[in-house]
Motif scaffolding. Sequence first.
Motif, mmCIF file in Angstrom:
data_model
loop_
_atom_site.group_PDB
_atom_site.id
_atom_site.type_symbol
_atom_site.label_atom_id
_atom_site.label_comp_id
_atom_site.label_asym_id
_atom_site.label_seq_id
_atom_site.Cartn_x
_atom_site.Cartn_y
_atom_site.Cartn_z
ATOM 1 N N LYS A 1 0.808 -1.331 0.051
ATOM 2 C CA LYS A 1 0.042 -0.032 -0.067
ATOM 3 C C LYS A 1 0.943 1.220 -0.104
ATOM 4 O O LYS A 1 0.455 2.178 -0.835
ATOM 5 N N ARG A 2 1.849 1.331 0.813
ATOM 6 C CA ARG A 2 2.751 2.401 0.761
ATOM 7 C C ARG A 2 3.520 2.579 -0.488
ATOM 8 O O ARG A 2 3.623 3.761 -0.947
ATOM 9 N N GLN A 3 3.887 1.544 -1.200
ATOM 10 C CA GLN A 3 4.513 1.605 -2.392
ATOM 11 C C GLN A 3 3.730 2.150 -3.411
ATOM 12 O O GLN A 3 4.225 2.930 -4.126
ATOM 13 N N ARG A 4 2.397 1.731 -3.538
ATOM 14 C CA ARG A 4 1.480 2.262 -4.523
ATOM 15 C C ARG A 4 1.347 3.661 -4.409
ATOM 16 O O ARG A 4 1.144 4.448 -5.265
ATOM 17 N N ALA A 5 1.242 3.995 -2.892
ATOM 18 C CA ALA A 5 0.894 5.643 -2.595
ATOM 19 C C ALA A 5 2.174 6.536 -3.048
ATOM 20 O O ALA A 5 2.070 7.441 -3.730
ATOM 21 N N ALA A 6 3.489 5.936 -2.895
ATOM 22 C CA ALA A 6 4.586 6.569 -3.007
ATOM 23 C C ALA A 6 4.731 6.732 -4.924
ATOM 24 O O ALA A 6 5.143 7.840 -5.458
ATOM 25 N N ALA A 7 4.423 5.760 -5.471
ATOM 26 C CA ALA A 7 4.389 5.556 -6.928
ATOM 27 C C ALA A 7 3.223 6.447 -7.547
ATOM 28 O O ALA A 7 3.601 7.301 -8.438
ATOM 29 N N GLN B 1 2.150 9.243 -5.934
ATOM 30 C CA GLN B 1 2.750 10.646 -5.804
ATOM 31 C C GLN B 1 3.753 11.009 -6.495
ATOM 32 O O GLN B 1 3.902 12.252 -7.244
ATOM 33 N N ALA B 2 4.713 9.935 -6.907
ATOM 34 C CA ALA B 2 5.592 10.318 -8.069
ATOM 35 C C ALA B 2 5.016 10.732 -9.253
ATOM 36 O O ALA B 2 5.560 11.445 -9.893
ATOM 37 N N LEU B 3 4.133 9.980 -9.799
ATOM 38 C CA LEU B 3 3.396 10.226 -11.087
ATOM 39 C C LEU B 3 2.673 11.707 -11.138
ATOM 40 O O LEU B 3 3.159 12.410 -11.924
ATOM 41 N N ASP B 4 2.176 12.078 -9.872
ATOM 42 C CA ASP B 4 1.613 13.282 -9.846
ATOM 43 C C ASP B 4 2.651 14.347 -9.642
ATOM 44 O O ASP B 4 2.660 15.314 -10.599
#
Length: 170
Positions: A129-135, A137-140
């Motif tokens: 879940k943390r990795q998906r959120a970080a990815a 955010q990086a895309l944003d």
Amino acid sequence: MAQTAAAAPSALLPSAEQAEVIDFIESLRARGGTPAEPSARIVSADGTRGVVIPESMFQILVDVAEALKAGLAVTVAPRHLALSTQEAADLLQISRTTLVRLLESGAIPFDKPSRHRRVRLEDVLEYMKRQRAAAAQALDDMVADAERLGMYDVAGEEIADALKHARRAR
């Protein structure tokens, strides 16, 4: 296809014979996405009443049916609450060596009751879940940088807005 709790994972691949899955989805949609009875039940092919299943299990079955309808394969694999490093690595779709590095860095908590590390399923899912959120955010951030630098065209903005909207809907 009955399996024991220690059974190996099985992959459900979409096929032409899965018209029942599509009918199941269409039937649910026709009724507004809810089961016909107050509680969901598993009913055998001959119409015999089966066991009542919890709403969470019903939603899992709907999600599996949706994935198969979309042409995606679904893997069903029993999981223990405590995973070996290989099981955790397989779940994360990374090598065992990479997982061990994550464990040793503190990114995922683990226990070592004997020679072997054990990882809680809950901790692996939280890491995912943390990795998906970080990815996300990086895309944003990349989209914002491209917009700021004028490197984004109109069609790209529409796609970015759709992606942001879809991510917020989750």
